[in-house]
Design a protein around this motif. Structure first.
Motif, PDB file in Angstrom:
ATOM      1  N   SER A  83       9.463 -42.465 -28.588  1.00  0.00           N
ATOM      2  CA  SER A  83       8.013 -42.564 -28.885  1.00  0.00           C
ATOM      3  C   SER A  83       7.973 -44.001 -29.600  1.00  0.00           C
ATOM      4  CB  SER A  83       7.572 -41.231 -29.939  1.00  0.00           C
ATOM      5  OG  SER A  83       6.319 -41.639 -30.480  1.00  0.00           O
ATOM      6  N   PRO A  84       6.943 -44.738 -29.035  1.00  0.00           N
ATOM      7  CA  PRO A  84       6.818 -46.139 -29.527  1.00  0.00           C
ATOM      8  C   PRO A  84       5.820 -46.058 -30.957  1.00  0.00           C
ATOM      9  CG  PRO A  84       5.204 -45.881 -27.892  1.00  0.00           C
ATOM     10  CD  PRO A  84       6.237 -44.564 -27.826  1.00  0.00           C
ATOM     11  N   ARG A  85       5.228 -44.842 -31.144  1.00  0.00           N
ATOM     12  CA  ARG A  85       4.348 -44.882 -32.517  1.00  0.00           C
ATOM     13  C   ARG A  85       5.346 -44.256 -33.766  1.00  0.00           C
ATOM     14  NH1 ARG A  85       1.418 -40.820 -34.870  1.00  0.00           N
ATOM     15  NH2 ARG A  85       1.739 -39.455 -33.184  1.00  0.00           N
ATOM     16  N   THR A  86       6.294 -43.341 -33.258  1.00  0.00           N
ATOM     17  CA  THR A  86       7.057 -42.560 -34.163  1.00  0.00           C
ATOM     18  C   THR A  86       8.404 -42.986 -34.296  1.00  0.00           C
ATOM     19  OG1 THR A  86       7.760 -41.074 -33.102  1.00  0.00           O
ATOM     20  CG2 THR A  86       5.677 -40.483 -34.289  1.00  0.00           C
TER      21      THR A  86
END
Length: 256
Positions: A83-86
């Motif tokens: 996940s690029p966000r988390t």
């Protein structure tokens, strides 16, 4: 393998059998100490799931609240998607479903219908986080990582301590054997960790297993256990806690 998500499958009878002393006595009648049999003798109907990629933590706090947590990404790097966000690696849990097949080998049983893929359905898992109580007081917290061998690993650590009377460290350090019913092979530990600890099932036990008709094979991997025991004998209030983190994966216990 008759279990499945209870929102989709009626597992009432299966669970009742798992908890029934009468059913356990019937299973005991299928066990002979001088020989072993093929999977059909022990009731094997369905193919097994080869799940893997797990981790386990056992926790007890100063108030004797206990937690046993087993989690998985179901492979070394899950679904290989980050996940690029988390920054969290997404799991590959779909791999734990049984998949329908048009053709099955004559030597292999069919996949388990109870565990077929359905929208919003949870797949079957071998996770076995365990909290042991006696007279409503905490006795132990135990769990294991190691994919399809988790149930066998957890059971052996439990029995080493509570049935054979081994101390917590010896219960975890004792070499283990694994049998998934299908294939009809006993996997046994004979390996050395990267930090030099050697685990090997004694030759006498291996010989006895072969005399009973078992086919033996060295295990290429092992289960890793986290075991906490509370000793209440002769103590007032909260007892002594002994925690063991399995050195098979270089772990160590921590207390605060």
């Amino acid at each position: 393998m008759n279990l499945g998500d209870p929102d989709f499958v009626d597992v009432t009878d299966v669970v009742a059998d798992m908890l029934s002393p009468k059913f356990a006595k019937e299973l005991k009648k299928t066990i002979y100490d001088n020989t072993t049999f093929g999977p059909k003798h022990y009731g094997g109907r369905w193919n097994q799931i080869n799940d893997h990629g797990t981790s386990h933590v056992s926790i007890v706090d100063s108030n004797q609240n206990a937690v046993a947590i087993t989690n998985t990404v179901n492979a070394f790097f899950g679904s290989k998607i980050l996940s690029p966000r988390t920054g969290i690696v997404l799991n590959n849990e779909m791999d734990d479903f049984s998949m329908p097949m048009n053709n099955t080998s004559a030597n292999a049983p069919p996949p388990a219908p109870s565990n077929f893929v359905r929208p919003c359905k949870r797949p079957l898992s071998s996770m076995t986080p365990t909290i042991v109580l006696k007279d409503e007081k905490l006795k132990a917290v135990v769990g294991v990582s190691g994919g399809a061998n988790i149930i066998a690993g957890t059971t052996q650590v439990f029995l080493n301590h509570f049935a054979l009377g081994m101390d917590p460290l010896s219960s975890v350090m004792a070499p283990r054997v694994y049998h998934q019913l299908i294939p009809n092979v006993v996997m046994y530990e004979n390996w050395t960790t990267v930090i030099g600890d050697h685990f090997e099932v004694p030759a006498t036990i291996r010989s006895d297993l072969q005399k009973k008709g078992h086919v033996l094979q060295v295990s290429a991997s092992a289960t890793v256990s986290q075991f906490i025991v509370q000793n209440l004998d002769g103590l007032k209030g909260n007892g002594e806690l002994v925690a063991v983190s399995d050195p098979r994966k270089g772990g160590f216990p921590a207390g605060f």
